[in-house]
Design a protein around this motif. Structure first.
Motif, PDB file in Angstrom:
ATOM      1  N   GLY A 199      -8.669   3.234   1.808  1.00  0.00           N
ATOM      2  CA  GLY A 199      -7.694   3.399   0.532  1.00  0.00           C
ATOM      3  C   GLY A 199      -7.680   2.462   0.312  1.00  0.00           C
ATOM      4  O   GLY A 199      -6.512   3.062  -1.010  1.00  0.00           O
ATOM      5  N   GLN A 200      -6.702   1.380   1.089  1.00  0.00           N
ATOM      6  CA  GLN A 200      -6.417  -0.076   0.618  1.00  0.00           C
ATOM      7  C   GLN A 200      -6.772   0.018  -0.737  1.00  0.00           C
ATOM      8  O   GLN A 200      -8.156  -0.535  -0.623  1.00  0.00           O
ATOM      9  CB  GLN A 200      -6.513  -0.759   1.102  1.00  0.00           C
ATOM     10  CG  GLN A 200      -4.730  -2.627   1.678  1.00  0.00           C
ATOM     11  CD  GLN A 200      -4.692  -2.952   2.346  1.00  0.00           C
ATOM     12  OE1 GLN A 200      -4.826  -2.073   3.910  1.00  0.00           O
ATOM     13  NE2 GLN A 200      -4.521  -3.967   1.938  1.00  0.00           N
ATOM     14  N   ASP A 214       4.005 -11.783   1.165  1.00  0.00           N
ATOM     15  CA  ASP A 214       4.754 -12.101   2.356  1.00  0.00           C
ATOM     16  C   ASP A 214       5.359 -11.497   3.092  1.00  0.00           C
ATOM     17  O   ASP A 214       5.431 -10.875   4.650  1.00  0.00           O
ATOM     18  CB  ASP A 214       4.936 -13.658   3.306  1.00  0.00           C
ATOM     19  CG  ASP A 214       3.747 -14.900   2.213  1.00  0.00           C
ATOM     20  OD1 ASP A 214       2.631 -14.573   2.835  1.00  0.00           O
ATOM     21  OD2 ASP A 214       3.868 -15.524   1.392  1.00  0.00           O
ATOM     22  N   LEU A 215       6.543 -11.126   2.739  1.00  0.00           N
ATOM     23  CA  LEU A 215       7.643 -10.342   3.385  1.00  0.00           C
ATOM     24  C   LEU A 215       7.158  -9.066   3.940  1.00  0.00           C
ATOM     25  O   LEU A 215       7.232  -8.476   4.762  1.00  0.00           O
ATOM     26  CB  LEU A 215       8.900 -10.549   2.183  1.00  0.00           C
ATOM     27  CG  LEU A 215       9.771 -11.644   2.454  1.00  0.00           C
ATOM     28  CD1 LEU A 215      10.576 -10.695   1.197  1.00  0.00           C
ATOM     29  CD2 LEU A 215      10.117 -11.350   3.585  1.00  0.00           C
ATOM     30  N   PHE A 216       6.083  -8.384   2.693  1.00  0.00           N
ATOM     31  CA  PHE A 216       5.322  -6.797   3.456  1.00  0.00           C
ATOM     32  C   PHE A 216       4.896  -7.438   4.859  1.00  0.00           C
ATOM     33  O   PHE A 216       4.828  -6.610   5.725  1.00  0.00           O
ATOM     34  CB  PHE A 216       4.883  -6.916   2.348  1.00  0.00           C
ATOM     35  CG  PHE A 216       5.653  -5.767   1.170  1.00  0.00           C
ATOM     36  CD1 PHE A 216       7.141  -6.555   1.292  1.00  0.00           C
ATOM     37  CD2 PHE A 216       5.413  -4.768   0.586  1.00  0.00           C
ATOM     38  CE1 PHE A 216       7.919  -5.972   0.452  1.00  0.00           C
ATOM     39  CE2 PHE A 216       6.199  -3.947  -0.642  1.00  0.00           C
ATOM     40  CZ  PHE A 216       7.503  -4.681  -0.339  1.00  0.00           C
ATOM     41  N   ALA A 217       3.808  -8.405   4.306  1.00  0.00           N
ATOM     42  CA  ALA A 217       3.258  -8.385   5.821  1.00  0.00           C
ATOM     43  C   ALA A 217       3.473  -8.882   7.083  1.00  0.00           C
ATOM     44  O   ALA A 217       3.760  -7.929   7.880  1.00  0.00           O
ATOM     45  CB  ALA A 217       2.091  -9.760   5.635  1.00  0.00           C
ATOM     46  N   ARG A 249       7.457   1.078  -3.830  1.00  0.00           N
ATOM     47  CA  ARG A 249       6.576   1.510  -5.232  1.00  0.00           C
ATOM     48  C   ARG A 249       5.146   0.242  -5.114  1.00  0.00           C
ATOM     49  O   ARG A 249       4.635   0.437  -4.794  1.00  0.00           O
ATOM     50  CB  ARG A 249       7.466   0.871  -6.218  1.00  0.00           C
ATOM     51  CG  ARG A 249       6.035   0.805  -7.710  1.00  0.00           C
ATOM     52  CD  ARG A 249       7.607   0.761  -8.552  1.00  0.00           C
ATOM     53  NE  ARG A 249       8.822  -0.252  -8.851  1.00  0.00           N
ATOM     54  CZ  ARG A 249       8.368  -1.580  -8.856  1.00  0.00           C
ATOM     55  NH1 ARG A 249       7.443  -2.325  -9.044  1.00  0.00           N
ATOM     56  NH2 ARG A 249       9.654  -2.542  -9.292  1.00  0.00           N
ATOM     57  N   ARG A 250       6.322  -0.773  -4.505  1.00  0.00           N
ATOM     58  CA  ARG A 250       4.503  -2.929  -3.923  1.00  0.00           C
ATOM     59  C   ARG A 250       4.526  -2.006  -2.589  1.00  0.00           C
ATOM     60  O   ARG A 250       3.619  -2.439  -2.834  1.00  0.00           O
ATOM     61  CB  ARG A 250       5.830  -3.164  -4.094  1.00  0.00           C
ATOM     62  CG  ARG A 250       6.458  -3.252  -6.068  1.00  0.00           C
ATOM     63  CD  ARG A 250       6.922  -5.037  -5.954  1.00  0.00           C
ATOM     64  NE  ARG A 250       7.522  -5.667  -7.089  1.00  0.00           N
ATOM     65  CZ  ARG A 250       8.454  -6.605  -7.976  1.00  0.00           C
ATOM     66  NH1 ARG A 250       8.797  -7.120  -6.406  1.00  0.00           N
ATOM     67  NH2 ARG A 250       8.852  -7.028  -8.667  1.00  0.00           N
ATOM     68  N   PHE A 251       5.059  -1.177  -1.494  1.00  0.00           N
ATOM     69  CA  PHE A 251       3.236  -0.848  -1.104  1.00  0.00           C
ATOM     70  C   PHE A 251       2.585   0.082  -0.980  1.00  0.00           C
ATOM     71  O   PHE A 251       1.560  -0.174  -0.511  1.00  0.00           O
ATOM     72  CB  PHE A 251       4.918  -0.778   0.478  1.00  0.00           C
ATOM     73  CG  PHE A 251       4.579  -0.139   1.624  1.00  0.00           C
ATOM     74  CD1 PHE A 251       4.361  -1.429   2.567  1.00  0.00           C
ATOM     75  CD2 PHE A 251       3.301   0.635   2.159  1.00  0.00           C
ATOM     76  CE1 PHE A 251       4.233  -1.390   4.445  1.00  0.00           C
ATOM     77  CE2 PHE A 251       2.784   0.782   3.797  1.00  0.00           C
ATOM     78  CZ  PHE A 251       2.501   0.133   4.457  1.00  0.00           C
ATOM     79  N   VAL A 252       2.905   0.689  -1.894  1.00  0.00           N
ATOM     80  CA  VAL A 252       1.421   2.048  -2.372  1.00  0.00           C
ATOM     81  C   VAL A 252       0.834   0.947  -2.399  1.00  0.00           C
ATOM     82  O   VAL A 252      -0.296   1.452  -2.661  1.00  0.00           O
ATOM     83  CB  VAL A 252       2.497   3.386  -3.198  1.00  0.00           C
ATOM     84  CG1 VAL A 252       0.882   3.403  -3.805  1.00  0.00           C
ATOM     85  CG2 VAL A 252       3.611   3.711  -2.116  1.00  0.00           C
ATOM     86  N   TYR A 257      -1.143   3.634   0.271  1.00  0.00           N
ATOM     87  CA  TYR A 257      -0.571   4.333   1.438  1.00  0.00           C
ATOM     88  C   TYR A 257       1.782   4.415   1.061  1.00  0.00           C
ATOM     89  O   TYR A 257       1.377   3.379   0.288  1.00  0.00           O
ATOM     90  CB  TYR A 257      -0.865   4.144   2.789  1.00  0.00           C
ATOM     91  CG  TYR A 257      -1.580   5.132   3.359  1.00  0.00           C
ATOM     92  CD1 TYR A 257      -2.063   6.571   3.162  1.00  0.00           C
ATOM     93  CD2 TYR A 257      -2.606   4.071   3.703  1.00  0.00           C
ATOM     94  CE1 TYR A 257      -2.994   6.457   3.677  1.00  0.00           C
ATOM     95  CE2 TYR A 257      -4.353   4.607   4.327  1.00  0.00           C
ATOM     96  CZ  TYR A 257      -4.298   5.722   4.314  1.00  0.00           C
ATOM     97  OH  TYR A 257      -5.583   6.257   5.112  1.00  0.00           O
ATOM     98  N   THR A 258       2.325   5.207   0.905  1.00  0.00           N
ATOM     99  CA  THR A 258       3.239   5.466   1.142  1.00  0.00           C
ATOM    100  C   THR A 258       3.991   4.944   2.404  1.00  0.00           C
ATOM    101  O   THR A 258       3.048   4.738   3.379  1.00  0.00           O
ATOM    102  CB  THR A 258       4.057   6.973   1.154  1.00  0.00           C
ATOM    103  OG1 THR A 258       3.787   7.339   1.896  1.00  0.00           O
ATOM    104  CG2 THR A 258       4.072   7.329  -0.407  1.00  0.00           C
TER     105      THR A 258
END
Length: 318
Positions: A199-200, A214-217, A249-252, A257-258
């Motif tokens: 679903g990504q 990069d920060l989210f990874a 918001r940006r992760f979704v 996914y939330t």
């Protein structure tokens, strides 16, 4: 043929005219036979001999469509000009016959056009490379084309997006066949992400600054090492150095996914590996993965995987 050889899952990689080299190589590499991998791969074409591929490469295949008669899974790699190049009728018939016999069919990228030509995707969800989703939708209107996912699993017919998502699809099938432990071993061998959900999103149309990605990874990696601890949206956002609202918001947009849905699935995935590879009790595993109690672990296992931890261990533990 020995009994151990007969037990190996047979993979046929069907190379069509204009086949993309990376798409051909992915299943051949992922399912490459070795002591830990109960698969065997055969690369075939519409007929034995030379097949002209894309990107200036050609393939010499030793087998023709008879390889599909013995296959448990048939991969159709992507190929050039799918909207204007229909697969030969003999290929379409062979794919239908393999499916009718019980083989599952999987497409990487534009290989979805060949599966759509069989009619086996009619009424089902499917995907392909985002550049070709409009063409697939227009050419095969009965297919429910989803251009915003990495892969779609419809049970016996699977499709994936661009080349890298073919790795995700292959790992998903290893996970489905033999559990998350073997899938993680294969991912380590390939130096690939061990789990990206189908679903990504395959392509995010708005611009996301590279440092934020990069920060989210890094935050996802951090979360994977802290699953046993209480994790909240504020904890994740604080690690990423953004507001909780922005992070969510940006992760979704990035994962489909939330944040807390992703954490829950990561916890269930870790529980799967512990069930496969350790003798820990369900209560101990629930505590180690941050789900608290055995009842909570059973609840989420049933919701996400449709089975219980005990049944999962019975199926996948050595």
């Amino acid at each position: 043929m020995s009994a151990s050889r007969r037990r190996n899952h047979q993979i046929a990689v069907l190379v069509l005219e204009g086949a993309k080299p990376l798409d051909v190589g992915i299943p051949a590499q992922v399912f490459s036979h070795r002591p830990s991998m109960p698969y065997e791969v055969r690369v075939c074409g519409a007929a034995p001999g030379l097949v002209t591929g894309g990107d200036g490469l050609s393939y010499h295949v030793a087998q023709g469509l008879d390889a599909l008669e013995r296959a448990d899974t048939v991969f159709v790699p992507g190929y050039r000009a799918p909207a204007t190049t229909a697969p030969p009728g003999v290929v379409v018939d062979a794919l239908r016959a393999a499916h009718a016999r019980g083989a599952r069919l999987a497409a990487i990228s534009t290989g979805a056009f060949a599966l759509a030509a069989t009619g086996l995707l009619d009424g089902k969800r499917a995907t392909t490379h985002w550049h070709y989703t409009a063409a697939l939708r227009g050419q095969y209107p009965r297919v429910q084309v989803d251009g915003n996912v990495l892969f779609v699993d419809e049970g016996d017919v699977l499709t994936s997006a661009g080349a890298a998502s073919g790795i995700d699809l292959c790992l998903h099938l290893v996970r489905r066949d033999h559990g998350v432990g073997l899938s993680n071993d294969v991912a380590r061998r390939l130096v690939a992400a061990p789990y990206r959900s189908g679903g990504q999103a395959q392509y995010v149309p708005r611009s996301v600054p590279e440092p934020l990605g990069d920060l989210f990874a890094e935050t996802r990696e951090w979360a994977l090492t802290h699953l046993a601890e209480p994790l909240t949206l504020d904890d994740l956002a604080r690690n990423a150095r953004v507001s909780a609202r922005t992070f969510s918001r940006r992760f979704v947009a990035d994962t489909g996914y939330t944040p807390m849905q992703w954490v829950l699935r990561a916890r269930v995935d870790l529980a799967r590996e512990l069930l496969e590879r350790t003798g820990l009790g369900v209560e101990q595993i629930a505590h180690k993965v941050g789900l608290g109690t055995a009842a909570n672990l059973r609840l989420h296992f049933q919701r996400i995987l449709g089975t219980s931890p005990t049944e999962y261990r019975h199926t996948f533990a050595p």
